[in-house]
Design a protein around this motif. Structure first.
Motif, short mmCIF file in Angstrom:
data_model
loop_
_atom_site.label_atom_id
_atom_site.label_comp_id
_atom_site.label_asym_id
_atom_site.label_seq_id
_atom_site.Cartn_x
_atom_site.Cartn_y
_atom_site.Cartn_z
N ARG A 1 0.85 -1.19 0.00
CA ARG A 1 0.00 0.00 0.00
C ARG A 1 0.88 1.23 0.00
O ARG A 1 1.96 1.23 0.61
CB ARG A 1 -0.93 0.04 1.23
CG ARG A 1 -2.09 -0.92 1.18
CD ARG A 1 -3.06 -0.64 2.32
NE ARG A 1 -4.25 -1.48 2.20
CZ ARG A 1 -5.37 -1.29 2.87
NH1 ARG A 1 -5.48 -0.27 3.71
NH2 ARG A 1 -6.41 -2.09 2.70
N ALA A 2 0.39 2.28 -0.65
CA ALA A 2 1.14 3.55 -0.68
C ALA A 2 0.17 4.70 -0.49
O ALA A 2 -0.78 4.87 -1.26
CB ALA A 2 1.88 3.71 -2.00
N ALA A 3 0.40 5.49 0.56
CA ALA A 3 -0.35 6.72 0.80
C ALA A 3 0.57 7.89 0.48
O ALA A 3 1.65 8.01 1.06
CB ALA A 3 -0.83 6.80 2.24
N PRO B 1 -2.12 -0.81 -4.20
CA PRO B 1 -3.09 0.28 -4.15
C PRO B 1 -2.42 1.59 -3.73
O PRO B 1 -1.57 1.61 -2.84
CB PRO B 1 -4.10 -0.19 -3.10
CG PRO B 1 -3.96 -1.68 -3.08
CD PRO B 1 -2.52 -1.96 -3.36
N VAL B 2 -2.84 2.67 -4.36
CA VAL B 2 -2.30 4.01 -4.08
C VAL B 2 -3.44 4.94 -3.69
O VAL B 2 -4.46 4.98 -4.38
CB VAL B 2 -1.56 4.58 -5.30
CG1 VAL B 2 -1.14 6.04 -5.05
CG2 VAL B 2 -0.34 3.73 -5.65
N LYS B 3 -3.24 5.67 -2.61
CA LYS B 3 -4.17 6.72 -2.22
C LYS B 3 -3.42 8.04 -2.26
O LYS B 3 -2.44 8.22 -1.53
CB LYS B 3 -4.75 6.47 -0.82
CG LYS B 3 -5.93 7.38 -0.48
CD LYS B 3 -6.67 6.87 0.75
CE LYS B 3 -7.95 7.66 0.99
NZ LYS B 3 -8.76 7.10 2.10
N LEU B 4 -3.85 8.94 -3.14
CA LEU B 4 -3.15 10.20 -3.38
C LEU B 4 -3.97 11.37 -2.86
O LEU B 4 -5.16 11.47 -3.14
CB LEU B 4 -2.89 10.38 -4.88
CG LEU B 4 -2.29 11.71 -5.32
CD1 LEU B 4 -0.88 11.88 -4.79
CD2 LEU B 4 -2.29 11.82 -6.85
N PHE B 5 -3.31 12.24 -2.10
CA PHE B 5 -3.94 13.46 -1.59
C PHE B 5 -3.32 14.66 -2.29
O PHE B 5 -2.10 14.86 -2.24
CB PHE B 5 -3.73 13.57 -0.07
CG PHE B 5 -4.39 12.48 0.72
CD1 PHE B 5 -5.62 12.67 1.31
CD2 PHE B 5 -3.77 11.24 0.86
CE1 PHE B 5 -6.23 11.65 2.04
CE2 PHE B 5 -4.36 10.21 1.58
CZ PHE B 5 -5.59 10.43 2.17
N GLU C 1 -5.09 -0.38 -8.37
CA GLU C 1 -6.20 0.17 -7.59
C GLU C 1 -5.77 1.54 -7.06
O GLU C 1 -4.66 1.68 -6.51
CB GLU C 1 -6.52 -0.77 -6.42
CG GLU C 1 -7.64 -0.29 -5.52
CD GLU C 1 -7.87 -1.23 -4.35
OE1 GLU C 1 -8.39 -0.75 -3.32
OE2 GLU C 1 -7.53 -2.43 -4.46
N LYS C 2 -6.59 2.55 -7.23
CA LYS C 2 -6.14 3.90 -6.88
C LYS C 2 -7.32 4.77 -6.47
O LYS C 2 -8.46 4.55 -6.87
CB LYS C 2 -5.41 4.55 -8.05
CG LYS C 2 -6.26 4.72 -9.31
CD LYS C 2 -5.45 5.31 -10.46
CE LYS C 2 -6.30 5.51 -11.71
NZ LYS C 2 -5.52 6.12 -12.82
N GLU C 3 -6.98 5.79 -5.66
CA GLU C 3 -7.97 6.78 -5.24
C GLU C 3 -7.26 8.12 -5.12
O GLU C 3 -6.16 8.20 -4.56
CB GLU C 3 -8.60 6.40 -3.90
CG GLU C 3 -9.60 7.42 -3.39
CD GLU C 3 -10.15 7.09 -2.01
OE1 GLU C 3 -10.99 7.86 -1.51
OE2 GLU C 3 -9.72 6.07 -1.42
#
Length: 326
Positions: free
Chosen positions: A198-200, A261-265, A288-290
């Motif tokens: 996972r990557a935030a 999965p990557v969650k980008l802010f 998978e990304k958001e």
């Protein structure tokens, strides 16, 4: 200056340059040349904490560098999941006390000092060319093999390998997070090392260099690009060559390698790492990304709700809560 590209255009924007045809070959070759037997030392730190084990990690990086990291693990535990965090440009790893959040819920945390910046990692490499606050451009005139960030990226890969090899670590549950330079390095960790699950990432740096030049970003640290051309090549005769060389460390070009999965802010008021450069990376991801848009945020510390969202994503607490609500 706010990013001049309209948000509607950003949502399909993938950057100004394509990935070099030998990009994967270049990075796979560099990874294959790393020793499978790392020289490292874990030194216990006695802070009188009854529930935590703290260590200083030092390992030998490329070009004779010594790379330093702070490591905190729950005491007397096995199969410990680990979160890696990377700091912003010209900075260093957080204070020890800032690292206790993840161990409180059973996770280890590892915070690496980037070589040549404010922490304890060393940077003995000598280079030809501009080194005035210039790590982005450093080594570019000598070619891709001499890029400063090439070695930093290899440090990132190596520290994941070292921590994964520890007997008490769950090598199947490794995650990364960070902002700005730390966001870029988190993406690099996920791209180069498939161990990352996972990557935030928030407002990642080192993306879409040609776009940065086009917009005319004069704020730190992207002013290093304009500084190079202003004082070394005012007629931009070397622009194509320099940008091609830098494309090997451009994180948007790493996107296709990321499987986790990557969650980008992204703060829409960001005047350092313009949102369009972040979209250029995000829109290339096939995993998978958001993407979470923060209309009132610039390139700044994250505040209410945002840090909890990152924490929940990395620890899987968001899934637990959703399941309970369902």
């Amino acid at each position: 200056m706010r990013d001049p590209m309209p948000l509607t255009e950003m949502k399909s924007y993938t950057g100004r340059q394509e990935v070099p045809s030998d990009f994967d070959e270049f990075w796979d070759q560099n990874l294959s040349e790393l020793s499978s037997s790392y020289e490292y030392k874990l030194t216990p730190m006695d802070f009188g904490l009854p529930t935590l084990d703290c260590y200083e990690l030092r390992f030998k990086g490329t070009n004779d560098a010594t790379v330093f990291a702070k490591c905190v693990f729950p005491k007397n535990k096995s199969n410990i999941p680990v979160v890696f965090t990377f700091h912003g440009y010209m900075g260093q790893s957080p204070d020890w006390s800032d690292l206790f959040q993840y161990p409180a819920v059973g996770y280890g945390i590892v915070a690496m000092d980037v070589r040549g910046q404010q922490g304890k990692s060393t940077d003995p490499q000598s280079v030809i060319g501009n080194t005035v606050k210039g790590q982005i451009i450093r080594g570019a005139t000598a070619g891709r093999d001499q890029l400063f960030f090439k070695d930093v990226y290899l440090d990132v890969y190596s520290i994941v390998e070292i921590i994964a090899s520890l007997s008490f670590v769950d090598e199947s549950n490794l995650s990364v997070f960070g902002g700005s330079q730390g966001g870029a390095l988190s993406l690099v960790a996920a791209a180069l090392n498939p161990r990352i699950k996972r990557a935030a990432v928030f407002y990642p740096f080192l993306s879409d260099f040609k776009r940065v030049l086009e917009v005319g970003n004069r704020d730190e640290p992207y002013d290093e690009l304009s500084r190079y051309f202003k004082f070394s090549d005012p007629f931009h005769k070397t622009e194509d060559t320099i940008l091609h060389t830098l494309s090997y460390i451009d994180v948007k070009n790493m996107a296709h390698r990321i499987k986790a999965p990557v969650k980008l802010f992204t703060g829409l008021e960001d005047q350092i790492c313009f949102p369009s450069t972040q979209f250029a990376m995000f829109n290339r991801l096939s995993c998978e990304k958001e993407m979470v848009l923060l209309p009132e945020y610039g390139h700044e510390d994250l505040h209410v709700m945002v840090n909890d969202s990152i924490f929940d994503f990395l620890t899987g607490f968001d899934v637990v809560v959703k399941t309970q609500l369902d």
